[in-house]
Design a protein around this motif. Structure first.
Motif, PDB file in Angstrom:
ATOM      1  N   LEU A   1      71.751 -30.713 -11.508  1.00 14.91           N
ATOM      2  CA  LEU A   1      71.904 -29.371 -10.972  1.00 14.91           C
ATOM      3  C   LEU A   1      73.354 -28.920 -11.083  1.00 14.91           C
ATOM      4  CD1 LEU A   1      69.734 -29.891  -7.769  1.00 14.91           C
ATOM      5  CD2 LEU A   1      69.021 -28.860  -9.924  1.00 14.91           C
ATOM      6  N   LYS A   2      73.565 -27.630 -10.942  1.00 12.45           N
ATOM      7  CA  LYS A   2      74.925 -27.097 -10.939  1.00 12.45           C
ATOM      8  C   LYS A   2      75.461 -27.209  -9.505  1.00 12.45           C
ATOM      9  CE  LYS A   2      73.550 -23.713 -14.441  1.00 12.45           C
ATOM     10  NZ  LYS A   2      73.306 -22.258 -14.699  1.00 12.45           N
ATOM     11  N   VAL A   3      76.394 -28.121  -9.310  1.00 10.40           N
ATOM     12  CA  VAL A   3      76.865 -28.430  -7.956  1.00 10.40           C
ATOM     13  C   VAL A   3      78.263 -27.853  -7.729  1.00 10.40           C
ATOM     14  CG1 VAL A   3      77.370 -30.237  -6.283  1.00 10.40           C
ATOM     15  CG2 VAL A   3      75.489 -30.542  -7.930  1.00 10.40           C
ATOM     16  N   VAL A   4      78.379 -27.059  -6.673  1.00  7.22           N
ATOM     17  CA  VAL A   4      79.663 -26.535  -6.223  1.00  7.22           C
ATOM     18  C   VAL A   4      79.948 -27.155  -4.863  1.00  7.22           C
ATOM     19  CG1 VAL A   4      81.000 -24.474  -5.653  1.00  7.22           C
ATOM     20  CG2 VAL A   4      79.194 -24.360  -7.397  1.00  7.22           C
ATOM     21  N   ALA A   5      81.160 -27.624  -4.657  1.00  5.50           N
ATOM     22  CA  ALA A   5      81.487 -28.281  -3.400  1.00  5.50           C
ATOM     23  C   ALA A   5      82.829 -27.800  -2.883  1.00  5.50           C
ATOM     24  CB  ALA A   5      81.510 -29.795  -3.577  1.00  5.50           C
ATOM     25  N   ILE A   6      82.889 -27.566  -1.585  1.00  3.44           N
ATOM     26  CA  ILE A   6      84.132 -27.159  -0.937  1.00  3.44           C
ATOM     27  C   ILE A   6      84.754 -28.392  -0.279  1.00  3.44           C
ATOM     28  CG2 ILE A   6      85.164 -25.744   0.876  1.00  3.44           C
ATOM     29  CD1 ILE A   6      82.931 -23.720   0.448  1.00  3.44           C
ATOM     30  N   ALA A   7      86.039 -28.578  -0.506  1.00  7.11           N
ATOM     31  CA  ALA A   7      86.741 -29.719   0.078  1.00  7.11           C
ATOM     32  C   ALA A   7      88.098 -29.273   0.608  1.00  7.11           C
ATOM     33  CB  ALA A   7      86.924 -30.824  -0.956  1.00  7.11           C
ATOM     34  N   ARG A   8      88.580 -29.968   1.620  1.00  5.41           N
ATOM     35  CA  ARG A   8      89.915 -29.682   2.140  1.00  5.41           C
ATOM     36  C   ARG A   8      90.965 -30.003   1.073  1.00  5.41           C
ATOM     37  NH1 ARG A   8      87.031 -32.524   5.954  1.00  5.41           N
ATOM     38  NH2 ARG A   8      86.665 -31.487   7.962  1.00  5.41           N
ATOM     39  N   LEU A   9      92.122 -29.409   1.216  1.00  5.58           N
ATOM     40  CA  LEU A   9      93.213 -29.687   0.278  1.00  5.58           C
ATOM     41  C   LEU A   9      93.626 -31.152   0.334  1.00  5.58           C
ATOM     42  CD1 LEU A   9      95.416 -26.509   0.864  1.00  5.58           C
ATOM     43  CD2 LEU A   9      94.044 -27.023  -1.166  1.00  5.58           C
ATOM     44  N   THR A  10      93.420 -31.789   1.473  1.00  2.00           N
ATOM     45  CA  THR A  10      93.816 -33.186   1.653  1.00  2.00           C
ATOM     46  C   THR A  10      92.701 -34.170   1.296  1.00  2.00           C
ATOM     47  OG1 THR A  10      93.162 -33.032   3.980  1.00  2.00           O
ATOM     48  CG2 THR A  10      95.484 -32.630   3.459  1.00  2.00           C
ATOM     49  N   SER A  11      91.547 -33.671   0.877  1.00  2.00           N
ATOM     50  CA  SER A  11      90.414 -34.551   0.586  1.00  2.00           C
ATOM     51  C   SER A  11      90.664 -35.425  -0.633  1.00  2.00           C
ATOM     52  CB  SER A  11      89.141 -33.723   0.365  1.00  2.00           C
ATOM     53  OG  SER A  11      88.766 -33.047   1.536  1.00  2.00           O
ATOM     54  N   ASN A  12      90.146 -36.635  -0.580  1.00  2.00           N
ATOM     55  CA  ASN A  12      90.246 -37.569  -1.700  1.00  2.00           C
ATOM     56  C   ASN A  12      89.037 -37.373  -2.617  1.00  2.00           C
ATOM     57  OD1 ASN A  12      90.697 -39.710  -3.433  1.00  2.00           O
ATOM     58  ND2 ASN A  12      89.956 -41.262  -1.991  1.00  2.00           N
ATOM     59  N   LEU A  13      89.284 -36.844  -3.800  1.00  6.42           N
ATOM     60  CA  LEU A  13      88.195 -36.589  -4.753  1.00  6.42           C
ATOM     61  C   LEU A  13      88.033 -37.716  -5.772  1.00  6.42           C
ATOM     62  CD1 LEU A  13      88.765 -32.776  -5.480  1.00  6.42           C
ATOM     63  CD2 LEU A  13      87.493 -33.869  -3.606  1.00  6.42           C
ATOM     64  N   ALA A  14      88.843 -38.757  -5.652  1.00  7.40           N
ATOM     65  CA  ALA A  14      88.801 -39.859  -6.616  1.00  7.40           C
ATOM     66  C   ALA A  14      87.415 -40.505  -6.736  1.00  7.40           C
ATOM     67  CB  ALA A  14      89.851 -40.910  -6.254  1.00  7.40           C
ATOM     68  N   PRO A  15      86.671 -40.698  -5.620  1.00  9.36           N
ATOM     69  CA  PRO A  15      85.348 -41.325  -5.740  1.00  9.36           C
ATOM     70  C   PRO A  15      84.358 -40.508  -6.577  1.00  9.36           C
ATOM     71  CG  PRO A  15      86.127 -41.429  -3.477  1.00  9.36           C
ATOM     72  CD  PRO A  15      87.047 -40.496  -4.207  1.00  9.36           C
ATOM     73  N   PHE A  16      84.675 -39.242  -6.829  1.00  6.64           N
ATOM     74  CA  PHE A  16      83.766 -38.368  -7.571  1.00  6.64           C
ATOM     75  C   PHE A  16      84.245 -38.133  -9.010  1.00  6.64           C
ATOM     76  CE2 PHE A  16      83.802 -37.351  -3.076  1.00  6.64           C
ATOM     77  CZ  PHE A  16      82.463 -37.404  -2.732  1.00  6.64           C
ATOM     78  N   LYS A  17      85.239 -38.889  -9.431  1.00  7.40           N
ATOM     79  CA  LYS A  17      85.823 -38.698 -10.763  1.00  7.40           C
ATOM     80  C   LYS A  17      84.755 -38.834 -11.843  1.00  7.40           C
ATOM     81  CE  LYS A  17      89.597 -40.256 -13.769  1.00  7.40           C
ATOM     82  NZ  LYS A  17      90.716 -41.224 -13.932  1.00  7.40           N
ATOM     83  N   GLY A  18      84.737 -37.891 -12.752  1.00  5.11           N
ATOM     84  CA  GLY A  18      83.779 -37.926 -13.856  1.00  5.11           C
ATOM     85  C   GLY A  18      82.451 -37.266 -13.549  1.00  5.11           C
ATOM     86  N   MET A  19      82.229 -36.887 -12.294  1.00  7.56           N
ATOM     87  CA  MET A  19      80.969 -36.248 -11.920  1.00  7.56           C
ATOM     88  C   MET A  19      81.075 -34.738 -12.160  1.00  7.56           C
ATOM     89  SD  MET A  19      80.151 -38.347  -8.390  1.00  7.56           S
ATOM     90  CE  MET A  19      78.526 -37.642  -8.193  1.00  7.56           C
ATOM     91  N   PRO A  20      80.037 -34.121 -12.719  1.00 10.23           N
ATOM     92  CA  PRO A  20      80.081 -32.675 -13.031  1.00 10.23           C
ATOM     93  C   PRO A  20      79.937 -31.819 -11.783  1.00 10.23           C
ATOM     94  CG  PRO A  20      77.919 -33.566 -13.564  1.00 10.23           C
ATOM     95  CD  PRO A  20      78.764 -34.741 -13.142  1.00 10.23           C
ATOM     96  N   ILE A  21      81.013 -31.761 -11.011  1.00 16.04           N
ATOM     97  CA  ILE A  21      81.039 -30.987  -9.764  1.00 16.04           C
ATOM     98  C   ILE A  21      82.154 -29.959  -9.854  1.00 16.04           C
ATOM     99  CG2 ILE A  21      81.361 -31.061  -7.261  1.00 16.04           C
ATOM    100  CD1 ILE A  21      80.465 -34.008  -7.376  1.00 16.04           C
ATOM    101  N   GLN A  22      81.863 -28.727  -9.480  1.00  8.44           N
ATOM    102  CA  GLN A  22      82.903 -27.702  -9.400  1.00  8.44           C
ATOM    103  C   GLN A  22      83.515 -27.759  -8.005  1.00  8.44           C
ATOM    104  OE1 GLN A  22      81.578 -23.632  -9.899  1.00  8.44           O
ATOM    105  NE2 GLN A  22      83.586 -22.790  -9.406  1.00  8.44           N
ATOM    106  N   TRP A  23      84.727 -28.276  -7.931  1.00  5.35           N
ATOM    107  CA  TRP A  23      85.394 -28.409  -6.641  1.00  5.35           C
ATOM    108  C   TRP A  23      86.228 -27.172  -6.332  1.00  5.35           C
ATOM    109  CZ3 TRP A  23      84.096 -32.021  -3.275  1.00  5.35           C
ATOM    110  CH2 TRP A  23      83.522 -33.200  -3.735  1.00  5.35           C
ATOM    111  N   LEU A  24      86.087 -26.686  -5.120  1.00  9.90           N
ATOM    112  CA  LEU A  24      86.925 -25.610  -4.614  1.00  9.90           C
ATOM    113  C   LEU A  24      87.620 -26.149  -3.371  1.00  9.90           C
ATOM    114  CD1 LEU A  24      84.482 -22.577  -4.936  1.00  9.90           C
ATOM    115  CD2 LEU A  24      86.337 -23.198  -6.475  1.00  9.90           C
ATOM    116  N   GLN A  25      88.930 -26.282  -3.439  1.00  4.21           N
ATOM    117  CA  GLN A  25      89.665 -26.869  -2.332  1.00  4.21           C
ATOM    118  C   GLN A  25      90.365 -25.802  -1.502  1.00  4.21           C
ATOM    119  OE1 GLN A  25      91.472 -30.337  -4.843  1.00  4.21           O
ATOM    120  NE2 GLN A  25      91.305 -31.084  -2.736  1.00  4.21           N
TER     121      GLN A  25
END
Length: 340
Positions: free
Chosen positions: A33-57
């Motif tokens: 699916l087309k996944v959009v995710a909101i995360a804090r500026l301080t969030s650690n996104l490393a565990p999601f590396k390589g995953m097709p997610i559109q991150w908005l911090q």
């Protein structure tokens, strides 16, 4: 079996980097699916590396960010919650639990192909259950600012959805656990050391839900026609006492844990004093009321609605789930077992 959302759907997840959110996001990605995710500026996104997610911090209560995040979405899973930071003012909880809910709901209405908003509340809005088990209609009596703002956000969106025609399902999860959880980690660690401090006698009731079952239920709630404008408590078929939980974990670690009983009344007084002193200074209290309440309040629920109305059955028993979690902690080195 995990519910499949329609192919090509665009899905927005708030709280995606948290324990539950990360499990849900991975399931959505696996469905292509087309996944959009909101995360804090301080969030650690490393565990999601390589995953097709559109991150908005940024802040989930930022109107511009919300407008961007909701553009063209079909489903929203709103589960974001603030960290329990002693420096966080009461307004911070309201911004995350209430303001963000209002912004997301209003933005969702503007999307021409929007399908459903899954709003994640908490069983905490009910506080202590005086005559267990309770169901979705049990009175609300929040005990702190976290629960108060959770209740406010839930009640607002339920009223808004009915008035404006927003497709909505509300989920109140029981105590969430499973591999990756850190909230119950200290209890597992204490059991492994054979001594567990407990307020009272350990007879208080607690209700669980495995994170895998909970995230599966989110997907069912997003799709099932009968979930429309309904509220569901998502939990295991039954509750268990704190002592029973400790004994089960002890069996997993092959130890015989002993409960060290501590009187509740003086501990609550100490907790109140610690919060009174520490909160203005921005210091994490060593003891605080909500944690003490974990050992004293009964949280027991009738969870038949999700089974009878939506046909959803949990795949994980509490016994098997606790054993799985106990072993996961050992495998990660979070719990060390000493030889007798």
């Amino acid at each position: 079996m995990t519910e499949q959302l329609p192919s090509g759907s665009k899905v927005l997840v708030t709280g995606a980097t948290g324990f539950t959110g990360s499990v849900l996001v991975r399931k959505l990605v696996e469905q292509n699916l087309k996944v959009v995710a909101i995360a804090r500026l301080t969030s650690n996104l490393a565990p999601f590396k390589g995953m097709p997610i559109q991150w908005l911090q940024g802040d989930v209560f930022d109107p511009e960010l919300i407008d961007k995040a909701t553009e063209g979405v079909n489903y929203i899973f709103h589960m974001v919650t603030p960290f329990r930071d002693p420096k966080l003012k009461d307004e911070g909880y309201r911004q995350v639990h209430v303001i963000s809910t209002q912004l997301l709901a209003k933005a969702a209405l503007k999307q021409p192909d929007f399908k459903r908003f899954v709003h994640v509340s908490t069983i905490g809005v009910h506080s202590h259950i005086e005559h267990p088990p309770a169901d979705e209609n049990y009175r609300m009596k929040p005990g702190d600012i976290y629960q108060e703002t959770k209740m406010e956000g839930e009640l607002w969106i339920r009223e808004f959805a009915k008035k404006e025609g927003l497709s909505l399902a509300v989920v109140r999860p029981a105590g969430i656990y499973g591999p990756g959880d850190k909230r119950l980690l200290k209890i597992f660690q204490m059991v492994s050391r054979r001594w567990v401090p407990v307020v009272g006698d350990g007879s208080n009731l607690y209700h669980f839900i495995h994170v895998d079952d909970l995230t599966d239920f989110f997907l069912v709630a997003a799709m099932h026609p009968q979930a429309e404008q309904e509220v569901f408590i998502c939990g295991s078929p039954g509750d268990m006492t704190f002592k029973r939980m400790v004994d089960l974990i002890g069996e997993c670690y092959q130890v015989d844990p002993k409960l060290i009983q501590i009187p509740a009344t003086p501990l609550f007084a100490i907790g109140d004093l610690c919060e009174f002193i520490c909160k203005p200074l921005g210091i994490q209290p060593p003891i605080y009321r909500r944690r003490i309440a974990f050992y004293t309040k009964d949280r027991s629920f009738n969870t038949t609605k999700m089974r009878n109305m939506l046909g959803f059955k949990t795949a994980h028993s509490d016994e098997a789930g606790l054993q799985e979690t106990a072993q996961w902690y050992v495998d990660r080195g979070w719990v060390s077992l000493k030889k007798s």
